[in-house]
Motif scaffolding. Structure first.
Motif, short mmCIF file in Angstrom:
data_model
loop_
_atom_site.label_atom_id
_atom_site.label_comp_id
_atom_site.label_asym_id
_atom_site.label_seq_id
_atom_site.Cartn_x
_atom_site.Cartn_y
_atom_site.Cartn_z
N HIS A 1 0.81 -1.22 0.00
CA HIS A 1 0.00 0.00 0.00
C HIS A 1 0.84 1.28 0.00
CE1 HIS A 1 -2.98 -2.95 1.62
NE2 HIS A 1 -3.74 -2.30 0.77
N CYS B 1 0.89 6.63 -1.60
CA CYS B 1 0.64 8.06 -1.40
C CYS B 1 1.70 8.69 -0.49
CB CYS B 1 -0.75 8.27 -0.82
SG CYS B 1 -2.07 7.67 -1.89
N ASN C 1 -5.19 5.81 -1.07
CA ASN C 1 -5.60 4.52 -1.65
C ASN C 1 -6.19 3.64 -0.55
OD1 ASN C 1 -2.98 4.50 -0.52
ND2 ASN C 1 -2.48 2.59 -1.57
N TRP D 1 -3.69 1.98 -7.14
CA TRP D 1 -4.22 1.69 -5.80
C TRP D 1 -3.26 0.83 -5.01
CZ3 TRP D 1 -8.28 4.57 -4.61
CH2 TRP D 1 -8.96 4.32 -3.41
#
Length: 319
Positions: free
Chosen positions: A192, A195, A269, A293
Motif C-alpha cells: 500500500h 501516497c 488509496n 491503488w
C-alpha cells in the motif's frame, strides 16, 4: 437467505461487503442477516462501527444463530482458512484461500472474495438457498447501484457532539477539502505504499488551480506526520479535523461521516477514503486520487471512478 460474516477489517471494507450482500439480497429477493465475530479488530465489531449508522437489513445474528442458520457452513469456511493459514505464499493469505479453495467453497454455498481483480455475482447459487458470504467485495458497481439507499443509511444514529457540529458547520460554509492521509498499517507493508508526500503536494497544487480559497481539513491516523510536513499545503488554511474528532470522543464511524460532509477530496488509496467521497452530496465535487491503488503491477483494483482527477505516483520507497 444471505448470511454476511464480517471479517477482521475496518469500516471501509465492511461497507463494501455490506453493499455487495445487500445488492445480492435485493437482486435475489432474499433476506440479509449479518454476523460479527467477537474478536473483530479495528473497532470493527458492530456496536463500535456499523452500529453507529442506520443500516437496514433483516437481522444481526449471534454465534448460536449462525450455527443454526448456516447448517455448518461457517465450520467449512473456518476449515479452509485453517488449512491455508500456516502455508500461504502470497502477500495476502486470504487471496491464496480464494485461489486454492474458492470453487470448492462455492459448492458448499460459501461465497468469498479477497482477490480485488476477480469477480462473480453468484446469483444462481444464492437463489438455491442459504449462503454464507465473506470477503472484501471492493467494487464500485454495487455501491453505486444502491447509492441513494446507502446515503440514507450511512448517517449517524445519535446526534452530533457539540464540537463535531461546529466542525461540520465550518465544513459546510467554505470550500472544504477533505485530505485523508493514511499511514498506520500502510507503512508496514510495501503493498500500500503509494501516497507519499510528493503525491499530496502535487494533489494540493492541482486542486488549488481549480478551487478558489480552499480550506484543507486533515483526517489522518498520524497527526504528527502531517503537522511535521504541513509545508505541502503552501500556506493555505489547514484544520486538523482528526484531532478535533478524537479529542471529543469521536469514533471511526463519526470521522467517516464528517469526512463525507466535505465538498472536495484528496483521497488516499484506502476504502475509508473511498466511502468518504462517496457520501458527499456536493454536486460539483472534485476528487483527486492516486493513479494506482496498489504498489504492485499485478494488482489493479476496482475502486477507480471516471469522474476523478488522477495524480501520477511512482513506487514509494517510504512515506
Amino acid at each position: 437467505m444471505i448470511i454476511l460474516k464480517m471479517m477482521k477489517y475496518g469500516i471501509g471494507n465492511q461497507l463494501f461487503a455490506y453493499a455487495y450482500a445487500k445488492y445480492l439480497a435485493q437482486k435475489c429477493a432474499t433476506n440479509l442477516n449479518i454476523y460479527f465475530p467477537k474478536d473483530m479488530m479495528h473497532e470493527s465489531d458492530y456496536n463500535n462501527a456499523l452500529g453507529k449508522f442506520q443500516l437496514k437489513f433483516d437481522g444481526l445474528i449471534n454465534k448460536k444463530e449462525l450455527i443454526r442458520l448456516s447448517n455448518g457452513k461457517h465450520l467449512i469456511n473456518e476449515f479452509f482458512f485453517h488449512l491455508t493459514s500456516k502455508t500461504y505464499r502470497t502477500i495476502d493469505p486470504y487471496i491464496e484461500i480464494e485461489h486454492r479453495y474458492g470453487k470448492q467453497m462455492e459448492k458448499c454455498n460459501i461465497l468469498i472474495n479477497y482477490d480485488v481483480d476477480h469477480w462473480d455475482e453468484y446469483f444462481d447459487i444464492v437463489r438455491k438457498g442459504t449462503v454464507l458470504v465473506s470477503g472484501y467485495f471492493q467494487n464500485t458497481h454495487y455501491a453505486r447501484y444502491l447509492e441513494n439507499e446507502l446515503k440514507q443509511e450511512i448517517v449517524l444514529v445519535k446526534e452530533y457532539r457539540f464540537k463535531h457540529r461546529v466542525l461540520i458547520g465550518k465544513i459546510n460554509t467554505c470550500n472544504s477539502v477533505c485530505v485523508h492521509v493514511r499511514r498506520g498499517d500502510y507503512i508496514k507493508t510495501s503493498l500500500h505504499k503509494v501516497c507519499n508526500l510528493t503525491y499530496y503536494k502535487d494533489a494540493v497544487s492541482a486542486l488549488c488551480t481549480r478551487i478558489k480559497n480552499p480550506i484543507f481539513f486533515i483526517f489522518t491516523d498520524d497527526q504528527k506526520y502531517v503537522r511535521d510536513n504541513k509545508m505541502i499545503f503552501d500556506g493555505k488554511e489547514v484544520i486538523y479535523a482528526s484531532e478535533i474528532v478524537s479529542a471529543n470522543g469521536g469514533t471511526a464511524s463519526e470521522e467517516l461521516f464528517i469526512m463525507g460532509q466535505c465538498k472536495h477530496f484528496i483521497i488516499s488509496n484506502s476504502s475509508f477514503s473511498w466511502w468518504a467521497q462517496f457520501l458527499s452530496t456536493e454536486s460539483n465535487k472534485m476528487v483527486f486520487a492516486p493513479n494506482k491503488w496498489y504498489n504492485s503491477d499485478s494488482m489493479k483494483g476496482r475502486l477507480f471512478e471516471s469522474s476523478w482527477e488522477y495524480i501520477d505516483v511512482v513506487n514509494s520507497i517510504g512515506l
